[in-house]
Design a protein around this motif. Structure first.
Motif, PDB file in Angstrom:
ATOM      1  N   TRP A 130       0.691  -1.290   0.014  1.00 24.00           N
ATOM      2  CA  TRP A 130       0.034  -0.244  -0.125  1.00 24.00           C
ATOM      3  C   TRP A 130       0.786   1.251  -0.064  1.00 24.00           C
ATOM      4  CZ3 TRP A 130      -4.554  -1.099  -1.667  1.00 24.00           C
ATOM      5  CH2 TRP A 130      -5.229  -2.188  -1.343  1.00 24.00           C
ATOM      6  N   GLY A 131       1.826   1.436  -0.814  1.00 15.39           N
ATOM      7  CA  GLY A 131       2.635   2.538  -0.911  1.00 15.39           C
ATOM      8  C   GLY A 131       3.892   2.838   0.155  1.00 15.39           C
ATOM      9  N   LEU A 132       3.980   1.761   0.966  1.00 20.53           N
ATOM     10  CA  LEU A 132       5.169   1.756   2.245  1.00 20.53           C
ATOM     11  C   LEU A 132       6.176   0.462   1.917  1.00 20.53           C
ATOM     12  CD1 LEU A 132       2.662   2.195   5.413  1.00 20.53           C
ATOM     13  CD2 LEU A 132       4.135   3.985   4.047  1.00 20.53           C
ATOM     14  N   PRO A 133       7.387   0.892   2.111  1.00 18.56           N
ATOM     15  CA  PRO A 133       8.259  -0.120   1.935  1.00 18.56           C
ATOM     16  C   PRO A 133       8.100  -1.289   3.003  1.00 18.56           C
ATOM     17  CG  PRO A 133       9.132   1.833   3.045  1.00 18.56           C
ATOM     18  CD  PRO A 133       7.900   2.142   2.470  1.00 18.56           C
ATOM     19  N   PHE A 134       8.329  -2.442   2.471  1.00 15.11           N
ATOM     20  CA  PHE A 134       8.005  -3.640   3.251  1.00 15.11           C
ATOM     21  C   PHE A 134       8.746  -3.566   4.784  1.00 15.11           C
ATOM     22  CE2 PHE A 134       8.494  -8.014   4.751  1.00 15.11           C
ATOM     23  CZ  PHE A 134       7.032  -8.420   4.744  1.00 15.11           C
ATOM     24  N   PHE A 135       9.937  -3.230   4.643  1.00 16.49           N
ATOM     25  CA  PHE A 135      11.070  -3.365   5.676  1.00 16.49           C
ATOM     26  C   PHE A 135      10.291  -2.616   7.277  1.00 16.49           C
ATOM     27  CE2 PHE A 135      12.383   0.685   4.462  1.00 16.49           C
ATOM     28  CZ  PHE A 135      12.797   1.548   5.607  1.00 16.49           C
ATOM     29  N   LEU A 136       9.535  -1.471   6.555  1.00 14.18           N
ATOM     30  CA  LEU A 136       8.936  -0.778   7.861  1.00 14.18           C
ATOM     31  C   LEU A 136       7.904  -1.888   8.846  1.00 14.18           C
ATOM     32  CD1 LEU A 136       7.918   2.441   6.331  1.00 14.18           C
ATOM     33  CD2 LEU A 136       9.762   1.991   7.790  1.00 14.18           C
ATOM     34  N   PHE A 137       7.685  -2.885   8.309  1.00 14.54           N
ATOM     35  CA  PHE A 137       6.556  -3.924   9.236  1.00 14.54           C
ATOM     36  C   PHE A 137       7.233  -4.819   9.964  1.00 14.54           C
ATOM     37  CE2 PHE A 137       4.356  -2.290   5.167  1.00 14.54           C
ATOM     38  CZ  PHE A 137       3.290  -1.512   5.527  1.00 14.54           C
TER      39      PHE A 137
ATOM     40  N   ILE B 142      -0.978  -5.588  11.576  1.00 13.08           N
ATOM     41  CA  ILE B 142      -0.253  -5.480  10.702  1.00 13.08           C
ATOM     42  C   ILE B 142      -0.181  -6.576   9.749  1.00 13.08           C
ATOM     43  CG2 ILE B 142       2.597  -5.450  10.268  1.00 13.08           C
ATOM     44  CD1 ILE B 142       2.570  -3.666  12.578  1.00 13.08           C
ATOM     45  N   SER B 143      -0.226  -7.658  10.152  1.00  7.83           N
ATOM     46  CA  SER B 143      -0.506  -8.985   9.428  1.00  7.83           C
ATOM     47  C   SER B 143      -1.528  -8.907   8.315  1.00  7.83           C
ATOM     48  CB  SER B 143      -0.474 -10.134  10.049  1.00  7.83           C
ATOM     49  OG  SER B 143      -0.487 -11.189   9.374  1.00  7.83           O
ATOM     50  N   LYS B 144      -2.866  -8.328   9.025  1.00  6.05           N
ATOM     51  CA  LYS B 144      -3.948  -8.091   8.157  1.00  6.05           C
ATOM     52  C   LYS B 144      -4.010  -7.066   7.206  1.00  6.05           C
ATOM     53  CE  LYS B 144      -6.735 -11.102  10.213  1.00  6.05           C
ATOM     54  NZ  LYS B 144      -7.405 -12.135   9.391  1.00  6.05           N
ATOM     55  N   PHE B 145      -3.137  -6.120   7.472  1.00  7.77           N
ATOM     56  CA  PHE B 145      -2.730  -4.931   6.722  1.00  7.77           C
ATOM     57  C   PHE B 145      -2.093  -5.694   5.417  1.00  7.77           C
ATOM     58  CE2 PHE B 145      -0.175  -1.070   5.061  1.00  7.77           C
ATOM     59  CZ  PHE B 145      -1.314  -0.450   4.886  1.00  7.77           C
ATOM     60  N   ILE B 146      -0.953  -6.321   5.520  1.00 10.22           N
ATOM     61  CA  ILE B 146      -0.264  -6.684   4.526  1.00 10.22           C
ATOM     62  C   ILE B 146      -1.083  -7.918   3.729  1.00 10.22           C
ATOM     63  CG2 ILE B 146       1.941  -8.221   3.910  1.00 10.22           C
ATOM     64  CD1 ILE B 146       3.175  -6.882   6.321  1.00 10.22           C
TER      65      ILE B 146
ATOM     66  N   TYR C 192      -3.493  -6.402   1.123  1.00 17.71           N
ATOM     67  CA  TYR C 192      -2.815  -5.848   0.097  1.00 17.71           C
ATOM     68  C   TYR C 192      -2.520  -6.955  -1.010  1.00 17.71           C
ATOM     69  CZ  TYR C 192       0.671  -3.745  -3.347  1.00 17.71           C
ATOM     70  OH  TYR C 192       1.266  -3.430  -4.413  1.00 17.71           O
ATOM     71  N   ILE C 193      -2.083  -8.114  -0.369  1.00 19.37           N
ATOM     72  CA  ILE C 193      -1.828  -9.178  -1.327  1.00 19.37           C
ATOM     73  C   ILE C 193      -2.947  -9.873  -2.038  1.00 19.37           C
ATOM     74  CG2 ILE C 193      -0.974 -11.592  -1.140  1.00 19.37           C
ATOM     75  CD1 ILE C 193       0.721 -10.944   1.350  1.00 19.37           C
ATOM     76  N   LEU C 194      -3.961  -9.345  -1.213  1.00 20.29           N
ATOM     77  CA  LEU C 194      -5.067 -10.255  -1.915  1.00 20.29           C
ATOM     78  C   LEU C 194      -5.822  -9.240  -2.950  1.00 20.29           C
ATOM     79  CD1 LEU C 194      -6.891 -11.651   1.369  1.00 20.29           C
ATOM     80  CD2 LEU C 194      -6.043 -13.170  -0.573  1.00 20.29           C
ATOM     81  N   TRP C 195      -5.625  -7.975  -2.913  1.00 16.00           N
ATOM     82  CA  TRP C 195      -5.950  -6.925  -3.687  1.00 16.00           C
ATOM     83  C   TRP C 195      -5.102  -7.160  -4.768  1.00 16.00           C
ATOM     84  CZ3 TRP C 195      -3.109  -2.476  -5.275  1.00 16.00           C
ATOM     85  CH2 TRP C 195      -3.604  -1.737  -6.197  1.00 16.00           C
ATOM     86  N   LYS C 196      -3.773  -7.425  -4.751  1.00 13.51           N
ATOM     87  CA  LYS C 196      -3.113  -7.410  -5.699  1.00 13.51           C
ATOM     88  C   LYS C 196      -3.037  -8.720  -6.590  1.00 13.51           C
ATOM     89  CE  LYS C 196       0.272  -4.905  -8.029  1.00 13.51           C
ATOM     90  NZ  LYS C 196       0.116  -3.447  -8.457  1.00 13.51           N
TER      91      LYS C 196
ATOM     92  N   GLU D  98      13.461   7.109  -5.550  1.00 13.79           N
ATOM     93  CA  GLU D  98      13.702   6.755  -6.803  1.00 13.79           C
ATOM     94  C   GLU D  98      13.024   5.155  -6.908  1.00 13.79           C
ATOM     95  OE1 GLU D  98      16.791   5.070 -10.233  1.00 13.79           O
ATOM     96  OE2 GLU D  98      17.507   6.488  -8.518  1.00 13.79           O
ATOM     97  N   ASP D  99      13.309   4.443  -5.620  1.00 15.54           N
ATOM     98  CA  ASP D  99      12.887   3.412  -5.365  1.00 15.54           C
ATOM     99  C   ASP D  99      11.283   3.433  -5.162  1.00 15.54           C
ATOM    100  OD1 ASP D  99      15.134   1.866  -5.443  1.00 15.54           O
ATOM    101  OD2 ASP D  99      15.522   2.670  -3.289  1.00 15.54           O
ATOM    102  N   TYR D 100      10.726   4.254  -4.629  1.00 16.17           N
ATOM    103  CA  TYR D 100       9.362   4.489  -4.362  1.00 16.17           C
ATOM    104  C   TYR D 100       8.470   4.471  -5.587  1.00 16.17           C
ATOM    105  CZ  TYR D 100       4.963   6.290  -2.687  1.00 16.17           C
ATOM    106  OH  TYR D 100       3.517   6.313  -2.412  1.00 16.17           O
ATOM    107  N   ALA D 101       9.125   5.330  -6.531  1.00 19.69           N
ATOM    108  CA  ALA D 101       8.827   5.713  -7.740  1.00 19.69           C
ATOM    109  C   ALA D 101       8.596   4.506  -8.948  1.00 19.69           C
ATOM    110  CB  ALA D 101       9.378   6.638  -8.546  1.00 19.69           C
ATOM    111  N   LYS D 102       9.541   3.386  -8.448  1.00 16.58           N
ATOM    112  CA  LYS D 102       9.537   2.177  -9.298  1.00 16.58           C
ATOM    113  C   LYS D 102       8.766   1.047  -8.749  1.00 16.58           C
ATOM    114  CE  LYS D 102      13.894   1.365  -8.984  1.00 16.58           C
ATOM    115  NZ  LYS D 102      15.180   0.749  -9.212  1.00 16.58           N
ATOM    116  N   LYS D 103       8.016   1.269  -7.539  1.00 17.45           N
ATOM    117  CA  LYS D 103       7.461   0.202  -6.860  1.00 17.45           C
ATOM    118  C   LYS D 103       6.167  -0.278  -7.762  1.00 17.45           C
ATOM    119  CE  LYS D 103       3.922   3.196  -4.615  1.00 17.45           C
ATOM    120  NZ  LYS D 103       4.456   4.325  -4.824  1.00 17.45           N
ATOM    121  N   ASP D 104       5.652   0.563  -8.649  1.00 22.26           N
ATOM    122  CA  ASP D 104       4.664  -0.188  -9.402  1.00 22.26           C
ATOM    123  C   ASP D 104       5.128  -0.738 -10.839  1.00 22.26           C
ATOM    124  OD1 ASP D 104       2.450   2.325  -8.075  1.00 22.26           O
ATOM    125  OD2 ASP D 104       2.687   0.190  -7.613  1.00 22.26           O
TER     126      ASP D 104
END
Length: 530
Positions: free
Chosen positions: A263-270, A303-307, A310-314, A524-530
């Protein structure tokens, strides 16, 4: 096979078995001891060389798979997930840069280890007993490809770096007349497939009904290669295209991830910061911290539900009945998070990959495989992506005396600091306790082991070490039903802190190291996420 010399040769104080990632890290950090590295094959790289497909890529991002003193070359492409060919180039450059290759004996397989340090047993790991005692403790029987003889070598300390994967495939046990022998097609394990060149692999898959047993990363990658090899075939009668699908037998579901942005946030934050890991249990935590973990458990589950959302949406997991029943955090806690290939579900939509969900009970019949619900899948080729038997590989070379102790008393190897077995003297095990970044963990433990052998600090008593390992295993059991994977991902920072504390570094040094690594995430990494 004959023995060249009954008298063991003293080649060095330290032996290292295996020249994969952990073996290279250990060889570099212990280089001042001039270790002898025995590598069974003709090249370094371990599983990256011998257990990789043409399509295999790194699962963690490039910046997280980097030695602290040897960065990736700056002239690389922009791929965050390098191929296994690029990884091998990186490892070879590392070995050359630190002159590790000079100490490696290629095509030298250790076939047996013999204990000759009986005088150590009474004082094993005692505070006054050095780990390099000045006399042989282990003897290694080594068979070289160029000779039909075995040579014995003696060492004071042995570092085993053969890992849990590769070499010995795990093959399910079948009832009589229900095994591969009754199947009229071809049966192979993924390790057999890895040994094939591109043309041979393509020949096995193309135009065939292929069934892949498994749904972890190796199975998913293989299904993709099968789909690519089995492109549309035109029938002679011109009725149109016919697709030869690859059938995946799905026994245990796991959460795949499309990439490392949620959801636009880098995974390592979680999961990979001190703040995020504060939500998870760790060994030796205080009563207050245990209480805080309990109070904050709704946040951890959130946090687990939040992730998961996103996986189920993607990814269309629900559409194909691939949504796991367990929470995402259990897969992360067992180091089973896998990146889903970008076009995987596109191939599923085209009918090139189909799924067969089943219990763990299945067997062969003459035309394919059969399941407990009496359904059958026809196949020309069955590939078993059923993993490896690392325990069997390790036990095959250890003395009988120590085999029964390997998993005592919990069923998992009790490795203090992920490295030292309290009941096996003068031996270290690298690569058996996993993390989300095994290269980093292997390097940290190798640095720690170097300090230990140099007597910069001492090991605690056997009882203390066993107690510590049991606490770690209990944390794993409470974190995931897949605890036997032996993974420390939810408390990896605490694990590094303990290593640093032993070495007298102070947590600030490690903290700066981790902060520097994470600061590499740029806009730049954020811009490449999609």
């Amino acid at each position: 096979m004959s023995v060249a010399n009954e008298q063991a040769i003293s080649a060095s104080k330290v032996a290292i078995i295996g020249a994969g990632v952990s073996g290279l890290a250990a060889a570099k950090e212990l280089s001042h001891h001039k270790p002898v590295i025995f590598e069974a094959s003709d090249a370094i790289g371990g599983v990256w060389r011998h257990c990789s497909y043409a399509s295999t890529k790194l699962q963690s991002q490039r910046r997280d798979y980097e030695f602290s003193d040897f960065p990736w070359p700056s002239n690389r492409d922009n791929s965050d997930f390098p191929s296994h060919f690029e990884i091998l180039d990186y490892l070879e450059s590392y070995a050359e840069h630190f002159c590790v290759l000079n100490n490696i004996r290629f095509n030298s397989k250790v076939v047996e280890i013999r204990f000759v340090g009986e005088q150590l047993l009474n004082g094993h790991h005692d505070h006054g007993t050095p780990l390099l005692p000045g006399y042989p403790v282990w003897q290694l029987a080594v068979h070289t490809n160029s000779s039909n003889t075995i040579q014995w070598y003696s060492f004071e300390f042995v570092v085993i770096c053969i890992g849990k994967y590769g070499d010995v495939p795990y093959i399910p046990v079948f009832d009589a007349n229900k095994g591969p022998e009754v199947f009229k097609g071809k049966v192979l394990h993924t390790i057999d497939y890895c040994k094939l060149d591109h043309d041979s692999a393509n020949q096995i898959l193309k135009g065939k009904k292929v069934t892949v047993v498994g749904f972890k990363k190796s199975a998913i990658d293989l299904a993709m290669e099968c789909a690519e090899a089995n492109q549309v075939l035109l029938l002679p009668c011109c009725k149109g295209p016919e697709v030869q699908p690859c059938t995946m037998v799905v026994r245990t579901l796991h959460w795949p991830v499309p990439h490392y942005w949620i959801w636009g946030l880098p995974f390592f934050l979680f999961y990979s910061t001190r703040a995020s890991q504060f939500l998870h249990q760790r060994p030796n935590q205080s009563l207050l911290r245990s209480l805080l973990c309990l109070l904050l458990s709704p946040m951890r589950r959130g946090i687990s539900k939040f992730i998961e959302s996103y996986i189920l949406w993607k990814l269309p997991l629900e559409k194909y009945g691939l949504k796991p029943e367990h929470p995402f955090e259990e897969d992360y806690a067992s180091c089973q998070m896998a990146i889903m290939p970008e076009n995987f579900f596109s191939e599923v939509e085209k009918g090139k990959i189909v799924f067969k969900k089943s219990s763990k009970k299945w067997w062969f019949w003459s035309g394919g495989i059969e399941f407990e619900d009496n359904t059958k899948v026809e196949a020309d080729v069955v590939v078993m992506a059923t993993g490896y038997d690392g325990k069997k590989k390790l036990k095959s070379i250890l003395p009988e005396t120590f085999r029964s102790l390997l998993e005592y008393p919990s069923g998992l190897m009790p490795l203090y600091r992920g490295t030292i077995h309290p009941l096996v003297p003068n031996m270290a095990f690298m690569g058996y306790v996993e993390s989300i970044s095994n290269l980093h963990t292997s390097e940290m433990r190798s640095i720690w082991l170097s300090g230990l052998l140099d007597e910069k600090f001492k090991l605690p008593s056997v009882e203390k070490m066993l107690s510590e390992t049991l606490k770690e295993i209990e944390v794993m059991k409470r974190s995931t039903r897949f605890y036997k994977r032996h993974c420390i991902s939810t408390y990896s920072i605490n694990h590094d802190d303990e290593l640093c504390k032993d070495m007298g570094w102070g947590s600030w040094r490690k903290k700066n190291w981790i902060s520097e690594a994470f600061s590499a995430y740029t806009s730049e990494d954020y811009a490449k996420k999609d």
